[in-house]
Design a protein around this motif. Structure first.
Motif, mmCIF file in Angstrom:
data_model
loop_
_atom_site.group_PDB
_atom_site.id
_atom_site.type_symbol
_atom_site.label_atom_id
_atom_site.label_comp_id
_atom_site.label_asym_id
_atom_site.label_seq_id
_atom_site.Cartn_x
_atom_site.Cartn_y
_atom_site.Cartn_z
ATOM 1 N N ASP A 66 -60.003 89.176 -14.660
ATOM 2 C CA ASP A 66 -60.850 89.542 -13.524
ATOM 3 C C ASP A 66 -60.974 88.386 -12.536
ATOM 4 O OD1 ASP A 66 -61.216 92.034 -14.666
ATOM 5 O OD2 ASP A 66 -63.244 91.592 -15.415
ATOM 6 N N ALA A 67 -61.086 87.157 -13.048
ATOM 7 C CA ALA A 67 -61.195 85.984 -12.173
ATOM 8 C C ALA A 67 -59.910 85.778 -11.375
ATOM 9 C CB ALA A 67 -61.510 84.744 -13.000
ATOM 10 N N ILE A 68 -58.773 86.034 -12.002
ATOM 11 C CA ILE A 68 -57.497 85.888 -11.292
ATOM 12 C C ILE A 68 -57.403 86.915 -10.167
ATOM 13 C CG2 ILE A 68 -54.995 86.221 -11.539
ATOM 14 C CD1 ILE A 68 -55.317 84.913 -14.346
ATOM 15 N N VAL A 69 -57.787 88.149 -10.472
ATOM 16 C CA VAL A 69 -57.751 89.195 -9.440
ATOM 17 C C VAL A 69 -58.735 88.868 -8.322
ATOM 18 C CG1 VAL A 69 -58.249 91.636 -8.988
ATOM 19 C CG2 VAL A 69 -56.929 90.980 -11.007
ATOM 20 N N ALA A 70 -59.928 88.416 -8.687
ATOM 21 C CA ALA A 70 -60.942 88.093 -7.680
ATOM 22 C C ALA A 70 -60.524 86.917 -6.807
ATOM 23 C CB ALA A 70 -62.276 87.791 -8.360
ATOM 24 N N ALA A 71 -59.794 85.967 -7.368
ATOM 25 C CA ALA A 71 -59.363 84.797 -6.601
ATOM 26 C C ALA A 71 -58.194 85.122 -5.683
ATOM 27 C CB ALA A 71 -58.972 83.666 -7.546
ATOM 28 N N ASP A 72 -57.576 86.265 -5.904
ATOM 29 C CA ASP A 72 -56.436 86.691 -5.094
ATOM 30 C C ASP A 72 -55.394 85.581 -5.008
ATOM 31 O OD1 ASP A 72 -55.032 88.593 -3.662
ATOM 32 O OD2 ASP A 72 -55.881 87.960 -1.733
ATOM 33 N N LEU A 73 -54.949 85.134 -6.174
ATOM 34 C CA LEU A 73 -53.992 84.038 -6.249
ATOM 35 C C LEU A 73 -52.656 84.426 -5.628
ATOM 36 C CD1 LEU A 73 -54.519 82.760 -9.913
ATOM 37 C CD2 LEU A 73 -55.421 81.786 -7.814
ATOM 38 N N ASN A 74 -52.033 83.454 -5.004
ATOM 39 C CA ASN A 74 -50.694 83.642 -4.460
ATOM 40 C C ASN A 74 -49.703 83.342 -5.589
ATOM 41 O OD1 ASN A 74 -48.332 83.796 -3.083
ATOM 42 N ND2 ASN A 74 -48.753 82.110 -1.660
ATOM 43 N N THR A 75 -49.435 84.334 -6.403
ATOM 44 C CA THR A 75 -48.564 84.120 -7.564
ATOM 45 C C THR A 75 -47.111 83.915 -7.162
ATOM 46 O OG1 THR A 75 -48.316 86.517 -7.853
ATOM 47 C CG2 THR A 75 -50.061 85.416 -9.107
ATOM 48 N N HIS A 76 -46.746 84.309 -5.947
ATOM 49 C CA HIS A 76 -45.368 84.091 -5.485
ATOM 50 C C HIS A 76 -45.085 82.608 -5.304
ATOM 51 C CE1 HIS A 76 -44.724 88.346 -5.053
ATOM 52 N NE2 HIS A 76 -45.806 88.457 -4.284
ATOM 53 N N ALA A 77 -46.118 81.834 -5.046
ATOM 54 C CA ALA A 77 -45.943 80.394 -4.852
ATOM 55 C C ALA A 77 -46.003 79.634 -6.176
ATOM 56 C CB ALA A 77 -47.015 79.865 -3.906
ATOM 57 N N MET A 78 -46.276 80.318 -7.253
ATOM 58 C CA MET A 78 -46.394 79.652 -8.558
ATOM 59 C C MET A 78 -45.051 79.660 -9.276
ATOM 60 S SD MET A 78 -49.999 81.338 -9.786
ATOM 61 C CE MET A 78 -50.205 80.352 -11.245
ATOM 62 N N SER A 79 -44.822 78.591 -10.013
ATOM 63 C CA SER A 79 -43.599 78.523 -10.818
ATOM 64 C C SER A 79 -43.789 79.370 -12.078
ATOM 65 C CB SER A 79 -43.311 77.080 -11.223
ATOM 66 O OG SER A 79 -44.259 76.640 -12.183
ATOM 67 N N PRO A 80 -42.691 79.771 -12.705
ATOM 68 C CA PRO A 80 -42.805 80.503 -13.966
ATOM 69 C C PRO A 80 -43.555 79.703 -15.036
ATOM 70 C CG PRO A 80 -40.568 80.681 -13.120
ATOM 71 C CD PRO A 80 -41.300 79.696 -12.248
ATOM 72 N N GLU A 81 -43.404 78.387 -15.009
ATOM 73 C CA GLU A 81 -44.113 77.531 -15.962
ATOM 74 C C GLU A 81 -45.615 77.581 -15.731
ATOM 75 O OE1 GLU A 81 -41.465 76.405 -14.119
ATOM 76 O OE2 GLU A 81 -39.978 76.492 -15.723
ATOM 77 N N GLN A 82 -46.027 77.568 -14.462
ATOM 78 C CA GLN A 82 -47.454 77.662 -14.143
ATOM 79 C C GLN A 82 -48.032 78.999 -14.599
ATOM 80 O OE1 GLN A 82 -46.912 76.833 -9.947
ATOM 81 N NE2 GLN A 82 -48.153 74.947 -10.128
ATOM 82 N N LYS A 83 -47.286 80.072 -14.356
ATOM 83 C CA LYS A 83 -47.743 81.387 -14.782
ATOM 84 C C LYS A 83 -47.834 81.452 -16.305
ATOM 85 C CE LYS A 83 -45.629 83.729 -10.842
ATOM 86 N NZ LYS A 83 -44.581 84.679 -10.438
ATOM 87 N N ALA A 84 -46.821 80.918 -16.983
ATOM 88 C CA ALA A 84 -46.811 80.934 -18.450
ATOM 89 C C ALA A 84 -47.981 80.134 -19.015
ATOM 90 C CB ALA A 84 -45.486 80.397 -18.977
ATOM 91 N N ALA A 85 -48.317 79.008 -18.354
ATOM 92 C CA ALA A 85 -49.442 78.187 -18.809
ATOM 93 C C ALA A 85 -50.758 78.946 -18.664
ATOM 94 C CB ALA A 85 -49.493 76.875 -18.034
ATOM 95 N N ILE A 86 -50.887 79.711 -17.596
ATOM 96 C CA ILE A 86 -52.105 80.499 -17.399
ATOM 97 C C ILE A 86 -52.189 81.602 -18.457
ATOM 98 C CG2 ILE A 86 -53.249 82.151 -15.852
ATOM 99 C CD1 ILE A 86 -52.268 80.375 -13.519
ATOM 100 N N VAL A 87 -51.078 82.283 -18.695
ATOM 101 C CA VAL A 87 -51.065 83.346 -19.697
ATOM 102 C C VAL A 87 -51.376 82.785 -21.083
ATOM 103 C CG1 VAL A 87 -49.599 85.022 -20.884
ATOM 104 C CG2 VAL A 87 -49.519 84.845 -18.386
ATOM 105 N N ALA A 88 -50.835 81.601 -21.395
ATOM 106 C CA ALA A 88 -51.047 80.983 -22.697
ATOM 107 C C ALA A 88 -52.416 80.316 -22.802
ATOM 108 C CB ALA A 88 -49.943 79.978 -22.981
ATOM 109 N N ASN A 89 -53.203 80.387 -21.717
ATOM 110 C CA ASN A 89 -54.529 79.803 -21.684
ATOM 111 C C ASN A 89 -54.472 78.268 -21.804
ATOM 112 O OD1 ASN A 89 -57.289 79.860 -21.388
ATOM 113 N ND2 ASN A 89 -57.698 80.275 -23.527
#
Length: 95
Positions: A66-89
């Motif tokens: 919910d926080a990610i959706v509310a922050a409206d993150l620009n996930t296109h600018a994120m690297s796959p490693e950054q996304k994986a780190a967020i998913v892995a907490n």
């Protein structure tokens, strides 16, 4: 007299059999059952604890999503490693 001998023989043969019931096997069996019940109770408690932990993990994941959706993150600018780190907490989802 032979009836007396027969009765005496029956008593002599029955005495060791009667002693078998008092050899402690009932107590041992009871102790085995009690120990198994105690182990089962401990496992059930651990299962309950794990259920509580699982529920907390789900709630935390939902809040983070919910926080990610509310922050409206620009996930296109994120690297796959950054996304994986967020998913892995392993990284904060929102700063």
């Amino acid at each position: 007299m032979s009836t007396f001998r027969l009765a005496a023989a029956v008593l002599l043969l029955a005495a060791p059999l009667a002693a078998c019931g008092g050899s402690g096997d009932d107590k041992l069996a009871h102790n085995v059952k009690k120990a198994a019940d105690n182990r089962a109770d401990q496992l059930e408690q651990r299962a309950d604890d794990l259920k509580d932990q699982a529920e907390q993990v789900r709630k935390t994941g939902e809040k983070r999503a919910d926080a990610i959706v509310a922050a409206d993150l620009n996930t296109h600018a994120m690297s796959p490693e950054q996304k994986a780190a967020i998913v892995a907490n392993q990284a904060p989802a929102v700063r």
